[in-house]
Design an enzyme around this catalytic site. Structure first.
Site, mmCIF file in Angstrom:
data_model
loop_
_atom_site.group_PDB
_atom_site.id
_atom_site.type_symbol
_atom_site.label_atom_id
_atom_site.label_comp_id
_atom_site.label_asym_id
_atom_site.label_seq_id
_atom_site.Cartn_x
_atom_site.Cartn_y
_atom_site.Cartn_z
ATOM 1 N N ASP A 99 0.840 -1.197 0.000
ATOM 2 C CA ASP A 99 0.000 0.000 0.000
ATOM 3 C C ASP A 99 0.878 1.252 0.000
ATOM 4 O O ASP A 99 0.561 2.252 0.645
ATOM 5 C CB ASP A 99 -0.934 0.003 1.209
ATOM 6 C CG ASP A 99 -2.038 1.054 1.104
ATOM 7 O OD1 ASP A 99 -2.429 1.382 -0.020
ATOM 8 O OD2 ASP A 99 -2.472 1.549 2.156
ATOM 9 N N CYS A 139 -19.989 -14.634 -3.793
ATOM 10 C CA CYS A 139 -20.912 -13.811 -3.012
ATOM 11 C C CYS A 139 -22.361 -14.205 -3.265
ATOM 12 O O CYS A 139 -23.223 -13.997 -2.391
ATOM 13 C CB CYS A 139 -20.719 -12.333 -3.355
ATOM 14 S SG CYS A 139 -19.185 -11.621 -2.712
ATOM 15 N N CYS A 176 -26.037 -12.763 -1.761
ATOM 16 C CA CYS A 176 -25.863 -12.128 -0.451
ATOM 17 C C CYS A 176 -25.623 -10.631 -0.605
ATOM 18 O O CYS A 176 -24.820 -10.192 -1.435
ATOM 19 C CB CYS A 176 -24.693 -12.775 0.282
ATOM 20 S SG CYS A 176 -24.328 -12.027 1.891
ATOM 21 N N CYS A 189 -23.286 -7.041 3.312
ATOM 22 C CA CYS A 189 -22.356 -5.916 3.431
ATOM 23 C C CYS A 189 -22.993 -4.615 2.958
ATOM 24 O O CYS A 189 -22.769 -3.551 3.553
ATOM 25 C CB CYS A 189 -21.070 -6.204 2.657
ATOM 26 S SG CYS A 189 -21.286 -6.489 0.880
ATOM 27 N N CYS A 221 -13.911 1.449 9.979
ATOM 28 C CA CYS A 221 -15.192 0.761 10.162
ATOM 29 C C CYS A 221 -15.035 -0.661 9.667
ATOM 30 O O CYS A 221 -14.421 -0.895 8.625
ATOM 31 C CB CYS A 221 -16.280 1.493 9.373
ATOM 32 S SG CYS A 221 -17.927 0.748 9.486
ATOM 33 N N CYS A 223 -19.024 -3.968 7.303
ATOM 34 C CA CYS A 223 -19.263 -4.795 6.117
ATOM 35 C C CYS A 223 -18.512 -6.112 6.194
ATOM 36 O O CYS A 223 -18.920 -7.106 5.581
ATOM 37 C CB CYS A 223 -18.908 -4.035 4.842
ATOM 38 S SG CYS A 223 -17.167 -3.559 4.695
ATOM 39 N N CYS A 227 -20.082 -10.379 6.998
ATOM 40 C CA CYS A 227 -19.826 -11.239 5.839
ATOM 41 C C CYS A 227 -19.762 -12.703 6.265
ATOM 42 O O CYS A 227 -18.952 -13.076 7.122
ATOM 43 C CB CYS A 227 -18.514 -10.838 5.172
ATOM 44 S SG CYS A 227 -18.096 -11.878 3.754
#
Length: 384
Positions: free
Chosen positions: A155, A209, A212, A215, A262, A265, A269
């Site tokens: 990053d 996924c 669903c 999130c 946060c 989400c 999951c």
């Protein structure tokens, strides 16, 4: 390439007389990576046309907020060879971070008097740790085959790390825009070695996924505006970390007690039932920050804050941003004389940004006190 310069040719071309067995080398690299604390490794190519187009559209919609560095380096993000000339492959690695010792996330989120800090930020900042271990991995490869071209990232440059990790077989990009693994959920960091070694490619996994939408449904500020589309301007992680100005008033009540990042989400999951607890002591919570009281954190002066956040990702918000975020959380907290006193002590703070958010929080506290309620912002853990 740096830090181990190669000739203008690729490693394969420059050592044509003794070409390594790249399949065997890839297997060895995976073993060395595990010994360095990486939980998984894969190899990706460098073609990212669809992801580059998705990024361009996201930027055109202004959904990056005031992260000006995103459009400034957009062309490099979709072109690894332009970022680092000579790149043929990207070695992508995963490092699990969920701290075993941390207080229960839902309990903290449900207690309006306590601060919620994203679990990745409770311990040591991962950037330097991961880059050093990637460097060690590169040195181990060089010891095995001789000098080669590479560059390590964590990053730390314009890299589409999730797209590359997906292409390297480490997972798929979920509807919340994070990488998901069937056997490890999403509580992990990613890092990369750009290299000129023509290693065999791993296969991109299928997405799982399905229908669903947990999130999307749980996001407090409705920042996930569509599957795999996040509007950063509404995202709590962006608002409490990257954004340096005032938090929009209409969003402040929705932040609850989230003061740095946060996890909602991810917490809902279903794939995070399989998330791996970190084995690295570096990511253990420091200074009781996994369940600290808001008033206690708000009382830290800048010297205390600097000392207790040394080597941590919390530094990214800055001291004024830290107080801004805490002020919002205190405004959302249950009404109490202690909270109002804590806010009042900062009402004349030298920083205008802090003063503005303290004034808002005091008004919110006074309204709750006038109603005779101690109701704060909380959320019960959903059933998934």
């Amino acid at each position: 390439m740096s830090p181990a310069p190669a000739t203008p040719q690729t490693h394969a071309a420059s050592t044509a007389a003794a070409v390594p067995d790249y399949a065997a080398l890839r297997a060895e690299i995976a073993g060395w990576a595990r010994k360095l604390g990486f939980a998984a490794l894969g190899v990706a190519g460098i073609d990212l046309p669809e992801d580059a187009a998705h990024l361009a559209d996201w930027l055109a919609q202004g959904q990056h907020g005031d992260m000006d560095y995103m459009p400034r380096h957009a062309a490099l993000r979709g072109n690894p060879a332009a970022l680092q000339p000579g790149t043929l492959r990207v070695i992508s690695v995963r490092m699990d971070y969920w701290p075993a010792q941390a207080a229960d996330a839902w309990q903290v989120l449900g207690d309006g008097e306590r601060a919620y800090i994203a679990r990745y930020a409770l311990g040591r900042d991962y950037h330097g740790l991961m880059r050093k271990r990637l460097q060690k991995l590169a040195e181990r490869i060089a010891a095995r085959i001789g000098p080669f071209g590479y560059r390590a990232f964590a990053d730390s440059a314009p890299v589409l790390e999730k797209a590359l990790a997906r292409n390297a077989g480490l997972g798929w990009i979920g509807k919340h825009t994070l990488l998901l693994s069937r056997d490890a959920g999403s509580y992990f960091f990613l890092g990369e070695l750009f290299t000129d070694l023509p290693l065999p490619l791993d296969a991109e996994p299928a997405a799982h996924c399905g229908s669903c939408t947990h999130c999307i449904d749980i996001c407090p500020t409705r920042a996930i505006v569509a599957p795999r589309r996040l509007d950063a301007r509404r995202c709590i992680a962006y608002l409490t970390i990257e954004h340096k100005g005032a938090i929009p008033e209409e969003l402040r009540p929705l932040l609850g007690n989230r003061v740095f990042g946060c996890d909602d989400c991810q917490l809902v999951c279903p794939w995070n039932r399989y998330a791996r607890v970190s084995t690295l002591p570096d990511f253990a919570p420091r200074h009781g920050l996994d369940a600290a009281l808001l008033c206690e954190l708000f009382a830290w002066d800048e010297t205390t804050w600097s000392a207790r956040t040394e080597g941590m990702a919390l530094r990214r918000a800055g001291y004024a941003g830290w107080l801004r975020n805490l002020a919002v959380a205190l405004g959302n907290a249950p009404a109490s004389a202690e909270t109002r006193a804590a806010l009042g002590a900062r009402a004349q703070h030298e920083n205008a940004l802090v003063r503005e958010h303290v004034a808002w929080a005091l008004a919110a506290q006074q309204r709750k006190a006038a109603r005779g309620t101690g109701q704060g912002s909380s959320r019960d853990a959903p059933v998934v």
